[in-house]
Design a protein around this motif. Structure first.
Motif, PDB file in Angstrom:
ATOM      1  N   LYS A   1      -8.227  14.415   0.405  1.00  0.00           N
ATOM      2  CA  LYS A   1      -9.554  14.050   0.917  1.00  0.00           C
ATOM      3  C   LYS A   1     -10.545  13.853  -0.227  1.00  0.00           C
ATOM      4  CE  LYS A   1      -8.971  16.021   5.526  1.00  0.00           C
ATOM      5  NZ  LYS A   1      -9.063  14.724   6.223  1.00  0.00           N
ATOM      6  N   LEU A   2     -10.484  14.699  -1.245  1.00  0.00           N
ATOM      7  CA  LEU A   2     -11.353  14.524  -2.408  1.00  0.00           C
ATOM      8  C   LEU A   2     -11.115  13.169  -3.070  1.00  0.00           C
ATOM      9  CD1 LEU A   2     -11.167  18.038  -4.129  1.00  0.00           C
ATOM     10  CD2 LEU A   2     -13.244  16.970  -3.239  1.00  0.00           C
ATOM     11  N   LYS A   3      -9.868  12.746  -3.108  1.00  0.00           N
ATOM     12  CA  LYS A   3      -9.500  11.485  -3.757  1.00  0.00           C
ATOM     13  C   LYS A   3      -9.696  10.278  -2.844  1.00  0.00           C
ATOM     14  CE  LYS A   3      -7.527  13.160  -7.655  1.00  0.00           C
ATOM     15  NZ  LYS A   3      -7.825  12.710  -9.038  1.00  0.00           N
ATOM     16  N   GLY A   4      -9.926  10.529  -1.560  1.00  0.00           N
ATOM     17  CA  GLY A   4     -10.075   9.422  -0.613  1.00  0.00           C
ATOM     18  C   GLY A   4      -8.777   8.719  -0.285  1.00  0.00           C
ATOM     19  N   VAL A   5      -7.660   9.466  -0.342  1.00  0.00           N
ATOM     20  CA  VAL A   5      -6.333   8.896  -0.078  1.00  0.00           C
ATOM     21  C   VAL A   5      -6.022   8.987   1.415  1.00  0.00           C
ATOM     22  CG1 VAL A   5      -3.862   9.066  -0.574  1.00  0.00           C
ATOM     23  CG2 VAL A   5      -5.539   9.562  -2.376  1.00  0.00           C
ATOM     24  N   LYS A   6      -5.580   7.885   1.989  1.00  0.00           N
ATOM     25  CA  LYS A   6      -5.163   7.894   3.394  1.00  0.00           C
ATOM     26  C   LYS A   6      -3.754   8.476   3.498  1.00  0.00           C
ATOM     27  CE  LYS A   6      -7.992   3.956   4.800  1.00  0.00           C
ATOM     28  NZ  LYS A   6      -8.002   2.583   5.381  1.00  0.00           N
ATOM     29  N   TYR A   7      -3.538   9.316   4.488  1.00  0.00           N
ATOM     30  CA  TYR A   7      -2.238   9.969   4.625  1.00  0.00           C
ATOM     31  C   TYR A   7      -1.982  10.316   6.086  1.00  0.00           C
ATOM     32  CZ  TYR A   7      -5.052  14.206   5.029  1.00  0.00           C
ATOM     33  OH  TYR A   7      -5.982  15.144   5.439  1.00  0.00           O
TER      34      TYR A   7
ATOM     35  N   SER B   1       0.827  -1.194   0.000  1.00  0.00           N
ATOM     36  CA  SER B   1       0.000   0.000   0.000  1.00  0.00           C
ATOM     37  C   SER B   1       0.869   1.255   0.000  1.00  0.00           C
ATOM     38  CB  SER B   1      -0.919   0.013   1.221  1.00  0.00           C
ATOM     39  OG  SER B   1      -0.158   0.009   2.410  1.00  0.00           O
ATOM     40  N   ASP B   2       0.293   2.343  -0.519  1.00  0.00           N
ATOM     41  CA  ASP B   2       1.019   3.606  -0.569  1.00  0.00           C
ATOM     42  C   ASP B   2       1.267   4.146   0.835  1.00  0.00           C
ATOM     43  OD1 ASP B   2       1.245   3.822  -3.329  1.00  0.00           O
ATOM     44  OD2 ASP B   2      -0.737   4.702  -3.531  1.00  0.00           O
ATOM     45  N   ILE B   3       2.443   4.717   1.030  1.00  0.00           N
ATOM     46  CA  ILE B   3       2.736   5.445   2.274  1.00  0.00           C
ATOM     47  C   ILE B   3       2.783   6.920   1.910  1.00  0.00           C
ATOM     48  CG2 ILE B   3       4.394   5.814   4.130  1.00  0.00           C
ATOM     49  CD1 ILE B   3       5.330   2.919   3.708  1.00  0.00           C
ATOM     50  N   VAL B   4       1.833   7.665   2.430  1.00  0.00           N
ATOM     51  CA  VAL B   4       1.682   9.072   2.081  1.00  0.00           C
ATOM     52  C   VAL B   4       1.792   9.916   3.344  1.00  0.00           C
ATOM     53  CG1 VAL B   4       0.204  10.808   0.991  1.00  0.00           C
ATOM     54  CG2 VAL B   4       0.151   8.440   0.173  1.00  0.00           C
ATOM     55  N   LYS B   5       2.708  10.867   3.318  1.00  0.00           N
ATOM     56  CA  LYS B   5       2.874  11.795   4.436  1.00  0.00           C
ATOM     57  C   LYS B   5       2.781  13.221   3.907  1.00  0.00           C
ATOM     58  CE  LYS B   5       5.921   8.734   7.095  1.00  0.00           C
ATOM     59  NZ  LYS B   5       7.235   8.621   7.787  1.00  0.00           N
TER      60      LYS B   5
ATOM     61  N   VAL C   1      -1.597  10.688 -10.001  1.00  0.00           N
ATOM     62  CA  VAL C   1      -1.330   9.402  -9.345  1.00  0.00           C
ATOM     63  C   VAL C   1      -2.618   8.704  -8.930  1.00  0.00           C
ATOM     64  CG1 VAL C   1      -0.267   8.300  -7.331  1.00  0.00           C
ATOM     65  CG2 VAL C   1       0.977  10.053  -8.602  1.00  0.00           C
ATOM     66  N   TRP C   2      -3.541   9.459  -8.347  1.00  0.00           N
ATOM     67  CA  TRP C   2      -4.775   8.871  -7.847  1.00  0.00           C
ATOM     68  C   TRP C   2      -5.942   9.319  -8.724  1.00  0.00           C
ATOM     69  CZ3 TRP C   2      -1.157  10.838  -4.248  1.00  0.00           C
ATOM     70  CH2 TRP C   2      -0.517   9.851  -3.478  1.00  0.00           C
ATOM     71  N   LYS C   3      -6.517   8.376  -9.412  1.00  0.00           N
ATOM     72  CA  LYS C   3      -7.623   8.696 -10.315  1.00  0.00           C
ATOM     73  C   LYS C   3      -8.913   8.820  -9.515  1.00  0.00           C
ATOM     74  CE  LYS C   3      -4.630   8.580 -13.547  1.00  0.00           C
ATOM     75  NZ  LYS C   3      -4.087   9.848 -14.060  1.00  0.00           N
TER      76      LYS C   3
ATOM     77  N   SER D   1      -0.900  25.000   2.669  1.00  0.00           N
ATOM     78  CA  SER D   1      -0.879  23.648   3.218  1.00  0.00           C
ATOM     79  C   SER D   1      -2.221  22.937   3.068  1.00  0.00           C
ATOM     80  CB  SER D   1      -0.489  23.686   4.696  1.00  0.00           C
ATOM     81  OG  SER D   1       0.877  23.978   4.863  1.00  0.00           O
ATOM     82  N   CYS D   2      -3.303  23.707   3.099  1.00  0.00           N
ATOM     83  CA  CYS D   2      -4.618  23.072   3.016  1.00  0.00           C
ATOM     84  C   CYS D   2      -4.887  22.515   1.620  1.00  0.00           C
ATOM     85  CB  CYS D   2      -5.724  24.040   3.426  1.00  0.00           C
ATOM     86  SG  CYS D   2      -6.152  25.284   2.178  1.00  0.00           S
ATOM     87  N   ARG D   3      -4.188  23.017   0.617  1.00  0.00           N
ATOM     88  CA  ARG D   3      -4.473  22.598  -0.761  1.00  0.00           C
ATOM     89  C   ARG D   3      -4.284  21.104  -0.974  1.00  0.00           C
ATOM     90  NH1 ARG D   3      -1.541  27.530  -4.145  1.00  0.00           N
ATOM     91  NH2 ARG D   3      -3.066  29.179  -3.653  1.00  0.00           N
ATOM     92  N   PRO D   4      -3.084  20.556  -0.686  1.00  0.00           N
ATOM     93  CA  PRO D   4      -2.940  19.118  -0.883  1.00  0.00           C
ATOM     94  C   PRO D   4      -3.823  18.295   0.036  1.00  0.00           C
ATOM     95  CG  PRO D   4      -0.978  20.041   0.156  1.00  0.00           C
ATOM     96  CD  PRO D   4      -1.817  21.187  -0.282  1.00  0.00           C
ATOM     97  N   GLU D   5      -4.089  18.802   1.228  1.00  0.00           N
ATOM     98  CA  GLU D   5      -4.947  18.049   2.147  1.00  0.00           C
ATOM     99  C   GLU D   5      -6.368  17.927   1.582  1.00  0.00           C
ATOM    100  OE1 GLU D   5      -5.556  17.360   6.862  1.00  0.00           O
ATOM    101  OE2 GLU D   5      -4.954  19.377   6.238  1.00  0.00           O
ATOM    102  N   ILE D   6      -6.888  19.007   1.015  1.00  0.00           N
ATOM    103  CA  ILE D   6      -8.213  18.956   0.389  1.00  0.00           C
ATOM    104  C   ILE D   6      -8.205  17.986  -0.783  1.00  0.00           C
ATOM    105  CG2 ILE D   6      -9.857  20.298  -0.996  1.00  0.00           C
ATOM    106  CD1 ILE D   6      -9.136  22.701   0.839  1.00  0.00           C
ATOM    107  N   ALA D   7      -7.149  18.033  -1.599  1.00  0.00           N
ATOM    108  CA  ALA D   7      -7.058  17.134  -2.749  1.00  0.00           C
ATOM    109  C   ALA D   7      -7.018  15.673  -2.313  1.00  0.00           C
ATOM    110  CB  ALA D   7      -5.831  17.475  -3.586  1.00  0.00           C
TER     111      ALA D   7
END
Length: 213
Positions: free
Chosen positions: A24-30, A2-6, A77-79, A16-22
């Motif tokens: 969350k929109l993609k449903g990526v765990k980080y 599984s991906d490790i995302v930090k 990376v995340w469709k 900083s909020c920009r990537p966090e919103i993205a």
């Protein structure tokens, strides 16, 4: 594997909020790693030795810096939920407006904030904000990205949350509803999107930051 995302970031920063919103929109765990901007971590400096700034996304050990670059990386990376349009022209337009927000709009609005509403500074900010107002009118959609949140919306988070927080903290008026009705309507729609709401810092946090200006 599984991906490790930090995400190395600072809650309270409009970048900083920009990537966090993205994410969350993609449903990526980080994993969110809060940085102390006055005492930056060794990891942040290691991953972004050139600028030593947040945000930095680390994906499976590979660092990506600069908020807009990170947004485009996440989208590739995340469709699933798209952040950028598929059409080449529309994609170019989105990149143009994202750059406009960063290069023209945010600096002018911030200048008006730190001047505490000085007339000339506010007038200059309004010139830039009017371009965004006009773009929303021309599109006739809920968001800059159309019916769904996209790149320009995420980059314009500053207008949706930080401007109102500054108005409250400093007792000034930067984005009057009678002058910018579409921007106000967009702000309300944007902030109330679940992924956006979860990715933005609490309003009271931003108000507190501006009270120290």
């Amino acid at each position: 594997m599984s991906d490790i995302v930090k995400l190395y970031a600072f809650r309270g920063s409009p970048y900083s909020c920009r990537p966090e919103i993205a994410l969350k929109l993609k449903g990526v765990k980080y994993e969110f790693i809060q940085e102390d901007l006055k005492n930056k971590s060794a990891d942040l400096i290691k991953y972004n030795p050139v600028n030593k700034k947040v945000p930095v996304l680390v994906h499976n050990g590979n660092p990506i810096s600069e908020s807009v670059v990170i947004l485009e990386y996440i989208d590739e990376v995340w469709k699933g939920v798209p952040i950028l349009p598929q059409d080449a022209y529309e994609k170019a337009q989105a990149r143009f407006w994202a750059r406009f927000v960063d290069d023209k709009c945010i600096p002018a609005v911030f200048k008006a904030m730190v001047s505490r509403g000085e007339e000339q500074a506010v007038a200059e900010a309004h010139v830039q904000m009017q371009f965004l107002e006009n773009e929303l009118k021309a599109k006739g959609k809920k968001f800059f990205g159309g019916d769904n949140v996209g790149l320009v919306d995420i980059c314009a988070s500053y207008m949706a949350l930080w401007v109102g927080a500054a108005e409250e903290a400093l007792g000034i008026k930067l984005m009057p509803k009678d002058k910018f009705p579409k921007l106000i309507e967009w702000s309300d729609n944007y902030i109330n999107c679940p992924a956006v709401k979860d990715g933005l810092p609490p309003r009271e946090t931003v108000v507190g930051i501006y009270k120290t200006l």
